[in-house]
Design an enzyme around this catalytic site. Structure first.
Site, PDB file in Angstrom:
ATOM      1  CG  ASP A   1      -2.078  -1.068   0.909  1.00 15.48           C
ATOM      2  OD1 ASP A   1      -2.483  -1.209  -0.259  1.00 15.48           O
ATOM      3  OD2 ASP A   1      -2.481  -1.756   1.850  1.00 15.48           O
TER       4      ASP A   1
ATOM      5  CG  ASP B   1      -7.239  -4.709  -2.147  1.00  8.24           C
ATOM      6  OD1 ASP B   1      -7.576  -5.766  -2.685  1.00  8.24           O
ATOM      7  OD2 ASP B   1      -7.608  -4.391  -1.008  1.00  8.24           O
TER       8      ASP B   1
HETATM    9  N1  GLY Z   1      -7.216  -2.273   0.562  1.00  7.26           N
HETATM   10  C1  GLY Z   1      -7.945  -2.716   1.665  1.00  7.26           C
HETATM   11  C2  GLY Z   1      -9.390  -2.431   1.559  1.00  7.26           C
HETATM   12  O1  GLY Z   1      -9.907  -2.105   0.519  1.00  7.26           O
HETATM   13  O2  GLY Z   1     -10.055  -2.556   2.567  1.00  7.26           O
END
Ligand code: GLY
Length: 394
Positions: free
Chosen positions: A110, A171
């Protein structure tokens, strides 16, 4: 081969909601008022990922979600030119710099969300060279999570953690722009090559034959062989987590903007149709697409906001003769209009979030029917996209 279901519930997307400039401006003013309500509180602290009884807490810069409020500040500066937003966003940059230098909770992919919305945005909007260099360092760290053989970036955990080894997640589509951007800025193509390889593996393994998505998928990092898909935040391994599908709807076109591989747009259409075919009447999904009205489950407004941004990005590339063009335009307007009308907090309330009815992680009982800071960010981004010609930070 991924199938295309087409759009089955066309009647939902036949008419265009009227999103007038005036209504969009009103909705933007609402977001700005909520930012103003939070500005002092989140100058040296950051909002929690989700609210409790509609109020975000305060934490240090430690979570994957820390950049969403910063991103909202940049959007606020972008639409108003008001220096008060830039000032706080620049204080945040120093916090992101320290986080990177000290490697505070950064053993995950992330880095893309974190450093795109805090630092790439700053560089793109204001030419901030320090922010550019911080984001480039973040891109370097993200690239260190890439496995040559498996051609993927590992999502979570220390690279030596056997439970997480070789696991990619949908994601991550949103984290790749940091790598493409790093190649553009440095002229070093290796970042772009990694991102390109990753998005192709994501397209191949995270998207199932029926165009739904696995949340996560394991690859064998020694042989490069695909292993199996499962879920973390969805209802079950076989179901389709709504926010995951939305990360696909937005993330594949984002890669398209950098590598111009039309297959990504063709895939996005299939992933989008799967999503649109499972929406209730008001266009805001349940938190997993397996649910229907009779299940009495919560909506996830954050997924709706992300999907709206994705649709608005994808339709930039579709010829107006595309059979889905009008439906997608109408669907984006419908979702945004629904969020504006029925999913926002009362402007004069204690609630310090913007978007109601988000679900962070139902299985973990975290942030269920609450505000989610990423939902607030993407809602604001969708409004700005609809309101003006926006140069994206991604
Ligand atoms: N990337 C984690 C979520 O969407 O909760």
């Amino acid at each position: 081969m991924v199938i295309n279901e087409g759009i089955k519930n066309k009647e939902l997307y036949e008419k265009r909601e009227n999103l007038s400039k005036e209504n969009l401006k009103k909705a933007i003013d609402h977001v700005l008022a909520k930012i103003d309500q939070n500005l002092e509180r989140y100058t040296n602290k950051f909002p929690t990922a989700c609210s409790t009884e509609l109020v975000y807490g305060e934490i240090d810069n430690v979570d994957w979600t820390a950049s969403f409020f910063t991103g909202m500040l940049w959007l606020a500066y972008d639409v108003t030119g008001d220096e008060k937003y830039r000032k706080v966003a620049e204080i945040h940059i120093q916090s992101f710099k320290e986080r990177l230098e000290k490697r505070i909770h950064l053993e995950h992919h992330d880095l893309g969300f974190l450093y795109t919305l805090s630092c790439v945005s700053a560089y793109k909007l204001t030419g901030n060279e320090e922010a550019k260099n911080i984001a480039l360092d973040a891109a370097k760290l993200l690239a260190s999570r890439y496995y040559d053989k498996a051609e993927i970036i590992q999502a979570w955990g220390d690279l030596s953690d056997p439970a997480q080894r070789g696991r990619m997640i949908i994601d991550c589509n949103m984290n790749l722009p940091l790598l493409y951007w790093a190649s553009e800025v440095t002229g070093d193509n290796s970042y772009k090559e990694m991102a390109t390889k990753h998005i192709k593996q994501a397209a191949k393994y995270l998207i199932r034959e029926d165009a739904s998505s696995f949340h996560t998928y394991y690859m064998d990092t020694e042989t490069g062989e695909p292993l199996y898909g499962n879920t973390k935040q969805g209802y079950s391994d076989e179901s389709c987590w709504a926010r995951g599908q939305a990360w696909g709807i937005y993330g594949f076109p984002l890669s398209y903007t950098y590598i111009k591989d039309w297959d990504l747009i063709e895939l996005t259409k299939k992933v989008t149709n799967y999503y649109l075919n499972r929406l209730p009447e008001d266009g805001v999904c349940y938190w997993d697409l397996i649910f229907t009205e009779k299940d009495n489950e919560e909506r996830d407004s954050s997924a709706a906001a992300i999907a709206t941004c994705g649709l608005l990005e994808m339709i930039k590339f579709l010829p107006i003769t595309d059979e889905y063009y009008e439906y997608y335009k109408n669907a984006a307007a419908k979702m945004l209009s629904s969020l504006i009308t029925n999913y926002t907090t009362d402007i004069n309330s204690e609630a310090n979030g913007v978007l109601l009815h988000g679900v962070y992680y139902k299985g973990g009982n975290a942030g269920v029917d609450e505000c989610c800071i990423f939902g607030d960010y993407y809602y604001f981004e969708a409004l700005v996209r609809a309101y003006k010609d926006w140069n994206m930070y991604w």
